[in-house]
Design an enzyme around this catalytic site. Structure first.
Site, PDB file in Angstrom:
ATOM      1  N   HIS A  32       0.827  -1.131   0.218  1.00 25.63           N
ATOM      2  CA  HIS A  32       0.115  -0.011   0.023  1.00 25.63           C
ATOM      3  C   HIS A  32       0.992   1.298  -0.115  1.00 25.63           C
ATOM      4  CE1 HIS A  32      -4.194  -1.686   0.520  1.00 25.63           C
ATOM      5  NE2 HIS A  32      -3.557  -2.618   0.545  1.00 25.63           N
ATOM      6  N   ASP A  62       2.536   2.138  -2.807  1.00 28.39           N
ATOM      7  CA  ASP A  62       2.635   2.600  -4.019  1.00 28.39           C
ATOM      8  C   ASP A  62       1.982   3.890  -4.327  1.00 28.39           C
ATOM      9  OD1 ASP A  62       0.369   1.125  -4.179  1.00 28.39           O
ATOM     10  OD2 ASP A  62       0.694   0.310  -5.973  1.00 28.39           O
ATOM     11  N   SER A  84     -12.443 -15.235 -23.049  1.00 30.91           N
ATOM     12  CA  SER A  84     -11.504 -15.941 -22.247  1.00 30.91           C
ATOM     13  C   SER A  84     -11.912 -17.391 -21.876  1.00 30.91           C
ATOM     14  CB  SER A  84     -11.567 -15.084 -20.925  1.00 30.91           C
ATOM     15  OG  SER A  84     -10.945 -15.770 -19.765  1.00 30.91           O
ATOM     16  N   ALA A 101      -6.448 -13.931  -6.084  1.00 30.04           N
ATOM     17  CA  ALA A 101      -5.202 -14.745  -5.144  1.00 30.04           C
ATOM     18  C   ALA A 101      -4.507 -13.577  -4.808  1.00 30.04           C
ATOM     19  CB  ALA A 101      -4.482 -16.062  -5.786  1.00 30.04           C
ATOM     20  N   GLY A 102      -4.655 -12.293  -5.145  1.00 30.83           N
ATOM     21  CA  GLY A 102      -4.002 -11.263  -4.919  1.00 30.83           C
ATOM     22  C   GLY A 102      -2.557 -11.382  -5.692  1.00 30.83           C
ATOM     23  N   SER A 138      -3.753 -10.910 -11.114  1.00 33.15           N
ATOM     24  CA  SER A 138      -4.398 -11.558 -12.422  1.00 33.15           C
ATOM     25  C   SER A 138      -4.761 -10.496 -13.317  1.00 33.15           C
ATOM     26  CB  SER A 138      -5.420 -12.714 -11.985  1.00 33.15           C
ATOM     27  OG  SER A 138      -6.385 -12.035 -11.348  1.00 33.15           O
ATOM     28  N   ASP A 192       1.424  -3.010  -9.954  1.00 33.78           N
ATOM     29  CA  ASP A 192       1.281  -4.501 -10.703  1.00 33.78           C
ATOM     30  C   ASP A 192       1.575  -4.252 -12.159  1.00 33.78           C
ATOM     31  OD1 ASP A 192       0.249  -4.846  -8.135  1.00 33.78           O
ATOM     32  OD2 ASP A 192      -1.931  -4.773  -8.672  1.00 33.78           O
ATOM     33  N   TYR A 235      -9.914  -1.455   0.341  1.00 35.70           N
ATOM     34  CA  TYR A 235      -8.744  -0.964  -0.434  1.00 35.70           C
ATOM     35  C   TYR A 235      -9.077   0.675  -0.568  1.00 35.70           C
ATOM     36  CZ  TYR A 235      -4.822  -0.466  -3.820  1.00 35.70           C
ATOM     37  OH  TYR A 235      -3.797   0.162  -4.349  1.00 35.70           O
TER      38      TYR A 235
END
Ligand code: GLA
Length: 389
Positions: free
Chosen positions: A44, A46, A77, A132-133, A136, A184, A234
Site C-alpha cells: 500500500h 505505491d 477468455s 489470489a492477490g 491477475s 502491478d 482498499y
C-alpha cells in the site's frame, strides 16, 4: 507436494491460439504475454508515492489476437463464459463492467495514448490464479496491450513500455474502477528474470534487484479467501492515507516521519500512516538485507511488515496470519501477507530443501483450523511482458 504449475510460454501460446480459432474461427496473428506478480515488501506504499519490491511470477496471462473487419472488437477468455463485443467507444469509462473492463479498457486507453487500435478478436488464457492477490487483472491488461501492439507492429522499447504502464493503469483505475496504485502494471511490464524490481513512485524509477537464486525459493500460498480490489476496504485505506497526509500538510506520506505520524490525533488515521512510514523504511532495509544475504534480518523485516499490516493497516485475515506463522515455524526464513489484503496470498522465503515441508505444514494447519485447503506456487522471478509473435 504439488504446486500450481505456471505452464510454459510455448504451451500457452498454443492454447491461446487454439482458443481464438475455436471461438472466433480466425487464426491468431500473434500472442501477448504478461506475468502476474508477488510483492516481497512495500504494501500500500505505491499510492503514497513510496517504494515497493515486487517479483514477476512465472505464471502469466496470454492474449491471442487477430485483426477483423468492421468496427467491433470481440474478446473472450478461457476463464469466463461471456464474450465481450463492442466498438472502441463501448470500452470507455462507465460503459463496460466485469472482467471485460480490464481487457477492453486497455484498448480504449491505448487509443487515448495515440496508439493504433483497429478492431480485433482477442482470446485470453492464463496460469495466474484468479482472486489470489497475484495481479491477475494487471496480467490481463498487460497481455492485451502486448497483443494489440504486436499485431499493429509497434516495437517494444522502454518509452513504449512506459506508455503501456500508463495505459494499463488507466484501464484499471478509470475503466474497471479499481483505485489501485500502479505497482502491478509496472512490474508486469518491467520485470527481469532472476530479479525483483524496486519501484520508486516518487520519481517513477525502477531498479533491478538480483535475488539469491539457488539455495532459497519464494513460496506463495493462496489462502483461497476471495479478494477484490473493487470492494471498499482498499479505497478506504487509500482515503485514510490521504487524510493523514493532508492533516500533516504534506503532498503524500512519502515525506512523513514516524515522529510526524505519532502527532496525528485520530487513532485509526495514525495507525494507517504508521504502517506506511515504517513500511517504507522496511523496503530499503530489505534491499540491503538481500544484497548481504542476511536471512535473519529479512526474517525480522517480513515479521514486522506482517504485524504492521495486521495491526495498524488491518488488512490481514486469520488464514493469512496462519500461513505466515506456520511457514516460519516450519523453517521459512521470513513470511508475510502480500498484495492488497483482505484475503489473497502470503509469501515466504524458504531454504530450497525445506519448501515441501513448509507447504505441507501450512496444509496441515489449515485443515486443523477448518479452513479450505490453500494452493501453493513457486515464484521463480520471471521476465516482463512481451509479444510472442
Ligand atoms: C494491489 C494494488 C497495488 C498495491 C497493492 C498493495 O495489488 O493493485 O497497486 O497498492 O495492492 O501494496
Amino acid at each position: 507436494m504439488s504446486f500450481v504449475s505456471p505452464g510454459t510460454a510455448a504451451e500457452y501460446d498454443v492454447r491461446a491460439r487454439q482458443g481464438l480459432e475455436a471461438t472466433f474461427d480466425t487464426p491468431a496473428t500473434g500472442v501477448g504475454r504478461a506475468p502476474g506478480r508477488v510483492n516481497l515488501i512495500g504494501e500500500h506504499t505505491d499510492y503514497n508515492r513510496g517504494l515497493v519490491l515486487p517479483v514477476a511470477l512465472p505464471h502469466a496471462t496470454y492474449a491471442a489476437a487477430a485483426r477483423r473487419e468492421g468496427t467491433r472488437f470481440r474478446i473472450a477468455s478461457a476463464q469466463q463464459s461471456e464474450v465481450w463485443t463492442g466498438a472502441l467507444g463501448d470500452a470507455a469509462p462507465g460503459r463496460v463492467t466485469g472482467w471485460a473492463a480490464y481487457a477492453a479498457g486497455v484498448v480504449w486507453a491505448l487509443s487515448e495514448a495515440g496508439f493504433q487500435t483497429p478492431p480485433m478478436d482477442v482470446y485470453i488464457d492464463t496460469s495466474v490464479p484468479l482472486g489470489a492477490g497475484l495481479s491477475s487483472s494487471a496480467a490481463i491488461e498487460c497481455a492485451v496491450a502486448m497483443a494489440v501492439l504486436g499485431v499493429t507492429d509497434v516495437d517494444l522499447d522502454d518509452d513504449v513500455r512506459r506508455l503501456v504502464v500508463e495505459a494499463t493503469i488507466r484501464a484499471e483505475t478509470e475503466v474497471a474502477g479499481a483505485p489501485t496504485g500502479g505497482m502491478d502494471q509496472t512490474v508486469s511490464v518491467f520485470a527481469a528474470e532472476g530479479q525483483a524490481v524496486l519501484i520508486d513512485f516518487d520519481d517513477d524509477s525502477h531498479t533491478a534487484i538480483p535475488l539469491p537464486a539457488d539455495d532459497h525459493v519464494l513460496l506463495v500460498t493462496d489462502s483461497r479467501v476471495t479478494h477484490t480490489l473493487v470492494d471498499g476496504g482498499y479505497a478506504a485505506r487509500r482515503a485514510d492515507c490521504e487524510e493523514a497526509a493532508a492533516a500533516l500538510g504534506l503532498p503524500s506520506l512519502r515525506a512523513a516521519t514516524v515522529a510526524d505520524v505519532e502527532q496525528l490525533p485520530d487513532a485509526r488515521i495514525r495507525a494507517r500512516a504508521r504502517h506506511i512510514v515504517t513500511e517504507l523504511d522496511r523496503v530499503t532495509a530489505t534491499v540491503a538485507a538481500l544484497e548481504h544475504q542476511d536471512w535473519a534480518r529479512l526474517g525480522e523485516l517480513f515479521a514486522a511488515s506482517h504485524a504492521s499490516m495486521r495491526d495498524d493497516f488491518e488488512i490481514s485475515t486469520p488464514e493469512l496470519d496462519l500461513s505466515v506463522a506456520t511457514a516460519v515455524e516450519a523453517g521459512a526464513v521470513g513470511a508475510r501477507m502480500t498484495g492488497g489484503g483482505f484475503g489473497g496470498s502470503s509469501v515466504a522465503i524458504v531454504p530450497t530443501d525445506r519448501v515441501d515441508g513448509v507447504a505441507r505444514a501450512i496444509d496441515v494447519a489449515y485443515a486443523a483450523a477448518g479452513h479450505p485447503s490453500p494452493a501453493h506456487l513457486l515464484a521463480t522471478p520471471s521476465g516482463g511482458a512481451n509479444y510472442l509473435g
